[in-house]
Every structure is written in C-alpha cells, then in structure tokens.
Design an enzyme around this catalytic site. Structure first.
Site, PDB file in Angstrom:
ATOM      1  N   ILE A   1       6.892   2.060  -6.133  1.00 31.53           N
ATOM      2  CA  ILE A   1       7.265   3.542  -6.841  1.00 31.53           C
ATOM      3  C   ILE A   1       5.859   4.246  -8.174  1.00 31.53           C
ATOM      4  O   ILE A   1       5.729   2.732  -8.275  1.00 31.53           O
ATOM      5  CB  ILE A   1       8.725   3.826  -7.868  1.00 31.53           C
ATOM      6  CG1 ILE A   1       8.730   5.177  -8.993  1.00 31.53           C
ATOM      7  CG2 ILE A   1       8.565   2.551  -8.727  1.00 31.53           C
ATOM      8  CD1 ILE A   1      10.563   5.088  -8.665  1.00 31.53           C
TER       9      ILE A   1
ATOM     10  N   ILE B   1       4.889  -1.514  -8.888  1.00 31.13           N
ATOM     11  CA  ILE B   1       4.524   0.022  -9.571  1.00 31.13           C
ATOM     12  C   ILE B   1       3.454   0.658  -8.973  1.00 31.13           C
ATOM     13  O   ILE B   1       2.470  -0.576  -9.493  1.00 31.13           O
ATOM     14  CB  ILE B   1       4.459  -0.109 -10.796  1.00 31.13           C
ATOM     15  CG1 ILE B   1       6.039  -1.374 -11.244  1.00 31.13           C
ATOM     16  CG2 ILE B   1       4.234   0.893 -12.166  1.00 31.13           C
ATOM     17  CD1 ILE B   1       6.653  -0.303 -11.458  1.00 31.13           C
ATOM     18  N   LYS B   2       3.013   1.576  -8.392  1.00 34.01           N
ATOM     19  CA  LYS B   2       2.177   1.544  -7.967  1.00 34.01           C
ATOM     20  C   LYS B   2       1.052   3.002  -9.099  1.00 34.01           C
ATOM     21  O   LYS B   2       1.672   4.017 -10.282  1.00 34.01           O
ATOM     22  CB  LYS B   2       2.630   3.222  -6.825  1.00 34.01           C
ATOM     23  CG  LYS B   2       2.927   2.596  -5.956  1.00 34.01           C
ATOM     24  CD  LYS B   2       2.997   3.919  -4.797  1.00 34.01           C
ATOM     25  CE  LYS B   2       1.937   4.039  -4.195  1.00 34.01           C
ATOM     26  NZ  LYS B   2       2.387   4.472  -2.696  1.00 34.01           N
ATOM     27  N   ILE B   3       0.381   2.464  -8.995  1.00 35.02           N
ATOM     28  CA  ILE B   3      -1.220   2.990 -10.061  1.00 35.02           C
ATOM     29  C   ILE B   3      -2.049   3.226  -9.412  1.00 35.02           C
ATOM     30  O   ILE B   3      -2.723   2.206  -8.749  1.00 35.02           O
ATOM     31  CB  ILE B   3      -1.145   1.666 -11.138  1.00 35.02           C
ATOM     32  CG1 ILE B   3      -0.418   1.228 -11.440  1.00 35.02           C
ATOM     33  CG2 ILE B   3      -2.285   2.538 -12.641  1.00 35.02           C
ATOM     34  CD1 ILE B   3      -0.730   0.549 -12.905  1.00 35.02           C
TER      35      ILE B   3
END
Length: 377
Positions: free
Chosen positions: A113, A144-146
């Site tokens: 996400i 967690i997408k960064i």
C-alpha cells in the site's frame, strides 16, 4: 486451467526463482473469490497496489457502497474515508495471503500500500504516513510503498529503521537504484541498532520496465534513422538486466555480509509496469526476458494470462546479458538519446500520474460520501 500441480509456464516461472505478484486489488476481487482462485491456480504469491489501482477499483462503487454509507454517517472526511477503505482492502488481502506468507518463510504473501503520492517530495510526512499505514493495516505481511524520489530516500531509511517492511517504487535509473540500495542498507543497520529483528524486515525495489521503452521508443522514432530504429524495444529489458547486475554487486562484500550474518534479507528487485504498452511487442516479453533467482514480477492479470497461455520460460534470461545490455545504452547515446533526461521525465511523469489518480480517487469517494441516502445503503 493450469494449476500448480499441472505445471505450465507459471510453474516454470516460480521454479526459476521468480515470485509472481498481481498488480491489482479491489474489494470485488476479494469478495468474489477471484483473488483466492489466482493464488490457487495461477501461482500468485503477492499483490501490489497504487493510487491508479485504487482509483479504478472505486469507480466500480457497488462493492464499497455499504462502507461509504457508514463513513458518511460518521461524517468522515474524504481523506479519512479513503484511508479506511484502502487499508481495509489491504488488510483483508494480507489475511488472504497469510498461508503463503507462512509457507514462504515471510518472503512472499506480501501486499503493498502506497503513501499519498502528494507526499512524494515531503520526507517527514512520508515517514509519518508510512508509520501510520503500517499501524492501521496491522499485519506483518504488509509492505509500505515509498517512491524513490530524492526526498523519498531518507524516508525509506527512516521507515526501515522502525522495523517496517518497505516496497520502494518508481525506480527508473541505475543511479537512483544505487541510492535506493544504500538507503535500504542504512535502514537495516539502523533497525539493528534500534533493537529490531532484522530477519523480519523485508523490502523490494520496484524497477519500472515498460515505461522505459515507451519514452525511449518515442525519442527513437523522432530521430528516425536506421540506427535509431534498430534500437526500438530494447532499452527497458536492458535497463532491468543491468539493475539485476547492480543487485548482485551491492548484495555482496563486507558490508552486506555483516548484515546477512544477523539474518538480514537482501532487498529483492521487483519488475513493475510489466504489461506491454506497444501491441507490436510480444505481450509476455517483460516477464519471460527478466527471469532470474530472487526477483519479483508484479503484473496485471492480462499479462499473467498471456504468460500462462503462451509464455516460454527458458530459465534464467538475465545471466550473461550484462555486456549486451550495456551496449544497448552506448548505442542509444550514440544516436542522440539523452538517457538522464529520459529518467528525469519518467520520474516526474510517474509522480504526476499517481497524483492525478489520487485526485480521481478522492473525487470518487467524495461523491460516494455526498450521495443522498448513501447512509442507508
């Protein structure tokens, strides 16, 4: 239908060390059993999402009507509503993949996400939202997408240092990929110093593929020479292969070996944007030409179906290609393609596209919250 028991190209892909993830998620997929079927029948061992995927999912609002009504009754803000809706889907997907997560030793069974794309150039708020999303989803198999913007790099390190697993997205160039790996190593070292069990922290580096060909092919066609035409469709695969070479180089040597001794996991290369955009190209090429151990390919269902139907998995298709791949870029520069500009344009456009999708998502949810009678759905 090809099943894991009956072999086929998708089984061959898995046997060659490629984890196949679905680049899509929706509540309809979850509730209909479609995603469960893909896990069972199509070797799908993870899911990636992004703002565009959620924007598309919520345009089919029927699956979300009941929750939208509840949120409207609570007078939730549009940002809070989007967060609730998307994190619920990701949490449910994480639960669906729990068995894969366990059986793979926590390597796969992952669901990604993304932080709000409007924060792509805001380090501190990216860190804050990444921590918040991890807390809300509250599942060990969430990523967690960064984005791999300059401002995203220190956020990647800081979030990993908190013991949170990260999917680094929007990587195009080898130069930026080098910085991403360094940010990962810094984060794991800090996580270790902070007392986290580094064996439980995982990461993938999402290297975008098809968009590289789209941008470079456009420039080659504008140049129009026979030399330029001979390079059409060659850049994206060459770029990804050189990224794998970099992965092999960076995850060796003293610094990495010290972390590996403590149980740290190498950050796997992930091939993203693997649906072919030019119909002139083989619709399986960004899968079958990028087969190597310890990689992930996240693909749309259309591409997965194409590989299952007529993909030819020839084993490792990256080893031994580095010289030829490097020569592709020398030739591109020789005909006048400004590679640095290509990657700068792709990163800027990538962030902008996700921002546009996020705006569409906010608008869709705003309309759902505002519809008369929604709270009675």
């Amino acid at each position: 239908m090809t099943t894991p028991q009956s072999g086929g190209p998708l089984a061959d892909l898995s046997a060659a060390g490629v984890s196949l993830w679905l680049d899509d998620l929706s509540r309809q997929r979850l509730h209909s059993g479609n995603l469960a079927d893909l896990i069972k029948d199509k070797h799908i061992v993870g899911v990636t999402t992004n703002p565009s995927i959620f924007a598309a999912a919520l345009k089919d609002g029927e699956s979300y009507q009941e929750q939208a009504g509840q949120l409207a009754a609570q007078k939730a803000s549009v940002d809070d509503a989007v967060r609730a809706i998307t994190t619920d889907d990701v949490r449910d997907a994480c639960d669906l993949f729990a068995d894969v997560f366990a059986s793979s030793g926590h390597v796969d069974g992952r669901v990604s996400i993304e932080v709000d794309p409007r924060l792509a150039h805001d380090t501190e708020n990216t860190i804050a939202q990444a921590k918040e999303l991890a807390k809300i989803v509250d599942r060990p198999n969430v990523l967690i997408k960064i984005p791999a913007t300059v401002e995203g790099l220190p956020a990647i390190t800081a979030v990993l240092a908190e013991g949170i697993s990260v999917n680094v997205t929007l990587i195009f160039s080898l130069e930026r990929y080098t910085a991403v790996i360094d940010a990962y190593l810094d984060g794991i070292e800090q996580a270790k110093a902070n007392g986290h069990a580094v064996a439980e922290i995982h990461s993938v580096a999402s290297f975008f593929v098809s968009r590289v060909d789209s941008e470079i092919d456009k420039r080659l066609k504008a140049i129009g020479s026979p030399e330029a035409s001979s390079l059409l469709g060659k850049a994206a695969i060459a770029n990804a292969r050189l990224a794998y070479q970099l992965y092999e180089q960076k995850f060796s040597g003293e610094r990495w070996e010290a972390l590996a001794a403590d149980g740290a996991n190498a950050q796997r290369p992930l091939w993203a944007s693997t649906g072919v955009k030019d119909p002139a190209y083989d619709d399986t090429q960004y899968v079958v030409e990028l087969v190597a151990p310890h990689t992930v390919n996240t693909a749309p269902e259309k591409t997965i179906d194409a590989v299952a139907d007529h993909g030819v998995i020839r084993g490792d298709t990256i080893a031994g290609t580095y010289g030829a791949s490097s020569a592709v870029f020398s030739s591109l520069e020789a005909v006048g393609v400004d590679i640095d500009d290509v990657f700068a344009v792709l990163e800027t456009e990538g962030v902008e596209k996700f921002e546009q999708s996020w705006a569409e998502l906010l608008e869709t949810v705003q309309q759902s919250l505002a519809e008369p009678g929604t709270e009675n759905q």
